[in-house]
Design an enzyme around this catalytic site. Structure first.
Site, mmCIF file in Angstrom:
data_model
loop_
_atom_site.group_PDB
_atom_site.id
_atom_site.type_symbol
_atom_site.label_atom_id
_atom_site.label_comp_id
_atom_site.label_asym_id
_atom_site.label_seq_id
_atom_site.Cartn_x
_atom_site.Cartn_y
_atom_site.Cartn_z
ATOM 1 N N CYS A 166 0.851 -1.189 0.000
ATOM 2 C CA CYS A 166 0.000 0.000 0.000
ATOM 3 C C CYS A 166 0.888 1.240 0.000
ATOM 4 O O CYS A 166 1.695 1.425 0.904
ATOM 5 C CB CYS A 166 -0.902 -0.009 1.233
ATOM 6 S SG CYS A 166 -1.702 1.563 1.508
ATOM 7 N N CYS B 148 0.597 4.804 0.300
ATOM 8 C CA CYS B 148 0.636 5.850 1.328
ATOM 9 C C CYS B 148 0.970 5.290 2.703
ATOM 10 O O CYS B 148 1.921 5.713 3.352
ATOM 11 C CB CYS B 148 -0.693 6.593 1.374
ATOM 12 S SG CYS B 148 -1.031 7.485 -0.144
#
Length: 145
Positions: free
Chosen positions: A52, A54
């Site tokens: 992921c 961010c």
């Protein structure tokens, strides 16, 4: 030009794995390795790694930097969500009361969950914020090294 998505993702996964193992975390890739590691005496920090963008980009530097502290867990391990599925599922069996979340951190003591820093505690925060949160947990639950 056509991009090979699997090759691209492999590079990202390899870099994310390398970040955590170079920081000193033991990579667990099988359910058996998870059971052996998470049942050790003392405190164990489990970093649930993730590609992921961010949140992963916050969690990995936080994982690397939080452990440079007066108090820290006895054992540092990592599983990779979405990559080592069986190992991650087994680790999540230990996180009773917490839904699946990645990236995230779980602190166990003598094989029992103490607390978690879940994705919603990471995403939108800075690495320093997450380091501070982890070190607060270490202050409350870990011994000086």
């Amino acid at each position: 030009m056509k991009m090979d998505f699997n090759l691209f993702m492999g590079d990202i996964v390899d870099a994310a794995r390398k970040d955590i193992t170079e920081a000193g975390y033991e990579q667990l890739t099988t359910p058996e390795e998870v059971d052996q590691a998470l049942n050790k005496k003392g405190t164990t920090l489990v970093m649930i790694n993730s590609t992921c963008g961010c949140a992963g980009g916050v969690a990995r530097p936080a994982a690397a930097n939080a452990i440079h502290y007066d108090k820290r867990p006895n054992h540092l391990v990592t599983v990779f969500a979405g990559q080592d599925r069986e190992a991650t599922e087994r680790a999540r069996d230990y996180f009773e009361g917490y839904p699946p979340s990645s990236p995230s951190f779980a602190l166990l003591k003598d094989g029992k969950i103490v607390t978690m820093v879940e994705r919603h505690d990471i995403e939108g925060f800075s690495p320093v914020d997450v380091v501070n949160r982890l070190q607060h947990i270490f202050d409350e639950n870990c011994e000086e090294v």
